[in-house]
Design an enzyme around this catalytic site. Structure first.
Site, PDB file in Angstrom:
ATOM      1  N   HIS A 296       0.836  -1.076   0.099  1.00  0.00           N
ATOM      2  CA  HIS A 296      -0.071  -0.037   0.020  1.00  0.00           C
ATOM      3  C   HIS A 296       0.818   1.150  -0.134  1.00  0.00           C
ATOM      4  O   HIS A 296       0.512   2.068  -0.683  1.00  0.00           O
ATOM      5  CB  HIS A 296      -0.921  -0.193   1.199  1.00  0.00           C
ATOM      6  CG  HIS A 296      -1.625   1.319   1.485  1.00  0.00           C
ATOM      7  ND1 HIS A 296      -2.875   1.625   0.999  1.00  0.00           N
ATOM      8  CD2 HIS A 296      -1.416   2.625   2.191  1.00  0.00           C
ATOM      9  CE1 HIS A 296      -3.219   2.706   1.334  1.00  0.00           C
ATOM     10  NE2 HIS A 296      -2.251   3.180   1.896  1.00  0.00           N
ATOM     11  N   GLU A 297       1.977   1.365   0.795  1.00  0.00           N
ATOM     12  CA  GLU A 297       2.712   2.300   0.851  1.00  0.00           C
ATOM     13  C   GLU A 297       3.669   2.743  -0.543  1.00  0.00           C
ATOM     14  O   GLU A 297       3.692   3.683  -0.831  1.00  0.00           O
ATOM     15  CB  GLU A 297       3.873   2.177   2.171  1.00  0.00           C
ATOM     16  CG  GLU A 297       3.381   2.233   3.428  1.00  0.00           C
ATOM     17  CD  GLU A 297       2.311   3.455   3.635  1.00  0.00           C
ATOM     18  OE1 GLU A 297       2.921   4.635   3.093  1.00  0.00           O
ATOM     19  OE2 GLU A 297       1.410   3.306   4.478  1.00  0.00           O
ATOM     20  N   HIS A 300       1.482   4.540  -2.820  1.00  0.00           N
ATOM     21  CA  HIS A 300       1.414   5.830  -2.771  1.00  0.00           C
ATOM     22  C   HIS A 300       2.693   6.327  -3.536  1.00  0.00           C
ATOM     23  O   HIS A 300       2.586   7.416  -4.332  1.00  0.00           O
ATOM     24  CB  HIS A 300       1.655   6.507  -1.476  1.00  0.00           C
ATOM     25  CG  HIS A 300       0.348   6.372  -0.658  1.00  0.00           C
ATOM     26  ND1 HIS A 300      -0.703   7.073  -1.063  1.00  0.00           N
ATOM     27  CD2 HIS A 300       0.214   5.974   0.588  1.00  0.00           C
ATOM     28  CE1 HIS A 300      -1.712   6.886  -0.066  1.00  0.00           C
ATOM     29  NE2 HIS A 300      -1.234   5.945   0.879  1.00  0.00           N
ATOM     30  N   GLU A 374      -5.523   7.363  -1.177  1.00  0.00           N
ATOM     31  CA  GLU A 374      -5.631   5.862  -0.302  1.00  0.00           C
ATOM     32  C   GLU A 374      -6.319   4.908  -1.067  1.00  0.00           C
ATOM     33  O   GLU A 374      -5.813   3.796  -1.151  1.00  0.00           O
ATOM     34  CB  GLU A 374      -6.343   6.204   0.937  1.00  0.00           C
ATOM     35  CG  GLU A 374      -5.837   7.166   1.973  1.00  0.00           C
ATOM     36  CD  GLU A 374      -4.462   6.777   2.393  1.00  0.00           C
ATOM     37  OE1 GLU A 374      -4.159   5.522   2.345  1.00  0.00           O
ATOM     38  OE2 GLU A 374      -3.589   7.492   2.340  1.00  0.00           O
ATOM     39  N   ASP A 378      -4.524   1.179  -2.152  1.00  0.00           N
ATOM     40  CA  ASP A 378      -5.005   0.002  -1.686  1.00  0.00           C
ATOM     41  C   ASP A 378      -5.392  -0.919  -3.219  1.00  0.00           C
ATOM     42  O   ASP A 378      -5.014  -2.047  -2.996  1.00  0.00           O
ATOM     43  CB  ASP A 378      -6.523   0.260  -1.081  1.00  0.00           C
ATOM     44  CG  ASP A 378      -6.464   0.762   0.356  1.00  0.00           C
ATOM     45  OD1 ASP A 378      -5.442   0.612   0.805  1.00  0.00           O
ATOM     46  OD2 ASP A 378      -7.707   0.985   0.814  1.00  0.00           O
TER      47      ASP A 378
HETATM   48 ZN   LIG Z   1      -2.091   5.313   2.552  1.00  0.00          ZN
END
Ligand SMILES: [Zn+2]
Length: 432
Positions: A296-297, A300, A374, A378
């Protein structure tokens, strides 16, 4: 009819100017409205959390026991109550500031520094900053040593709390004072277009902090150790290779020194970027779940969210500095806020105090942008790792951090950078 400027220069003193009175009224009305809006949103959140406290939402019923769900409700409620009192104190402090405190500081420092130079500017900033700090201190203490302690999260000792404050103060003086001096100098020396120069300096400063934060600033507060060899490291390195991500390291941070809350983040840019896991996170999650959180990071990073944020914030701050450039020579701006004689330092202070009042109604715009990011991260994690593992990790984090699963949608839209739990899990389950 005479132009306004002629009346202004000829017959009417600045204090009595109708624009000043109008600005004064607009500010007070907006302060009342945003304070009422904040209080109403908090009340809605309280109502929503209470209404759902006795039933775990169906999507979480198998994984979150009722006792944990009730604890999250009580924790959310305790934080909201403290927040409501702080809201009242903040509004009162703002009224007090513009009702004479700021003018008092202005007069006092002018008697000591009659030329109103940079020493006056620094002193004015220090007194306003210290006032805000002292007003916020009881709430910081209450949060840490009462609320966080009551729910079993606090690990900060009073000694560490004081040491943290001392370190923050030192950093503020060492970094903040030179930055402020540079800004005040640019404002005085660069003529009409000073705001463009201040913006460039501000942007450069932020990039520099981002570059130096992981290696110079963060280690002042926490210990960072390289992630040890083992299943987690193997999985994480495989994920990084799969995603084509080069980093200058995987680190574990001793977050448990201050709090039981767990987290992971990704910091720095270019070659300085590193991935940081809180030790509390590693203790709670299984290797597959940690991999999904990291994916997930990485999402980003891959979608360039950091740069998009900088672009948005950079544009907004340029517009705001331009606006300040227009306000700085208007006597009504100072007179309307009862802020003494004006000048560059005073203009900066007024602007920073008034801005949050005018900006709060726009908060949903920024949380909308943040939520989009976000969801994108995801989706990336679902592709590169596993949607199921990410759901499992998120549910554990919601549970262990006592985060509410039933926020009020409107409150959440103003305050939460992350989508509500049910929405996030729902999308991930659809993707998996
Ligand atoms: Zn996040």
């Amino acid at each position: 009819m005479l132009p306004l400027s002629l009346i202004w220069n000829g017959h009417i003193t600045p204090i009595a100017h109708p624009v000043a009175s109008l600005f004064s009224v607009v500010f007070l009305v907006l302060l009342a409205l945003t304070t009422a809006l904040r209080a109403w949103l908090a009340w809605r959140q309280l109502r929503s959390v209470r209404a759902h406290r006795d039933a775990v939402p169906p999507a979480f019923a198998e994984r979150i026991p009722l006792a944990d769900h009730r604890k999250a409700a009580a924790y959310t409620e305790a934080k909201l109550r403290a927040g409501l009192i702080e809201l009242g104190v903040d509004a009162g402090l703002l009224l007090l500031t513009f009702g004479g405190l700021l003018a008092g500081f202005d007069r006092f420092w002018h008697t000591l520094f009659p030329d109103g130079g940079h020493a006056y500017g620094l002193a004015l900033f220090a007194s306003v900053g210290l006032t805000g700090f002292l007003a916020g201190l009881p709430f910081a203490l209450y949060r840490t040593f009462v609320i966080e302690a009551r729910f079993g999260f606090n690990k900060t000792t009073p000694g560490l709390f004081v040491a943290d404050l001392a370190r923050q103060l030192l950093l503020t003086v060492l970094i903040g004072a030179p930055l402020l001096l540079a800004v005040l100098w640019l404002m005085a020396a660069m003529g009409e277009r000073w705001w463009l120069w201040v913006w460039l300096a501000w942007l450069g400063f932020n990039l520099l902090v981002m570059l130096l934060y992981p290696t110079l600033i963060a280690p002042l507060f926490n210990k960072f150790t390289p992630l040890a060899d083992g299943e987690i490291r193997t999985r994480v390195e495989a994920l990084l290779a799969r995603c084509g991500f080069a980093s200058s390291g995987l680190f574990v941070m001793d977050g448990s020194k201050r709090s039981a809350h767990g987290n992971a983040y990704f910091t720095g840019f270019g070659r300085a970027k590193r991935i940081v896991f809180f030790d509390t996170l590693l203790d709670k999650l299984a290797p597959g779940e940690i991999e999904a959180v990291l994916a997930h990071e990485l999402g980003h990073f891959k979608r360039r969210h950091l740069w998009k944020r900088i672009a948005v914030l950079g544009t907004v701050s340029l517009a705001l500095l331009w606006l300040l450039g227009q306000l700085i020579d208007q006597p009504w701006f100072y007179a309307g806020l009862h802020a003494g004689t004006g000048g560059t330092a005073m203009a900066l202070i007024l602007f920073s105090l008034v801005l949050p009042v005018f900006a709060f109604p726009f908060a949903p715009l920024f949380s909308w942008l943040s939520r989009r990011h976000e969801f994108e991260a995801d989706a990336y994690a679902a592709r590169q790792s596993s949607a199921g593992e990410l759901v499992a990790a998120l549910v554990k984090l919601y549970r262990d951090n006592a985060a509410t699963l039933t926020p009020d949608p409107l409150y959440s839209l103003f305050h939460d950078s992350h989508p509500p739990a049910s929405e996030r899990i729902g999308r991930l389950q659809a993707a998996g």
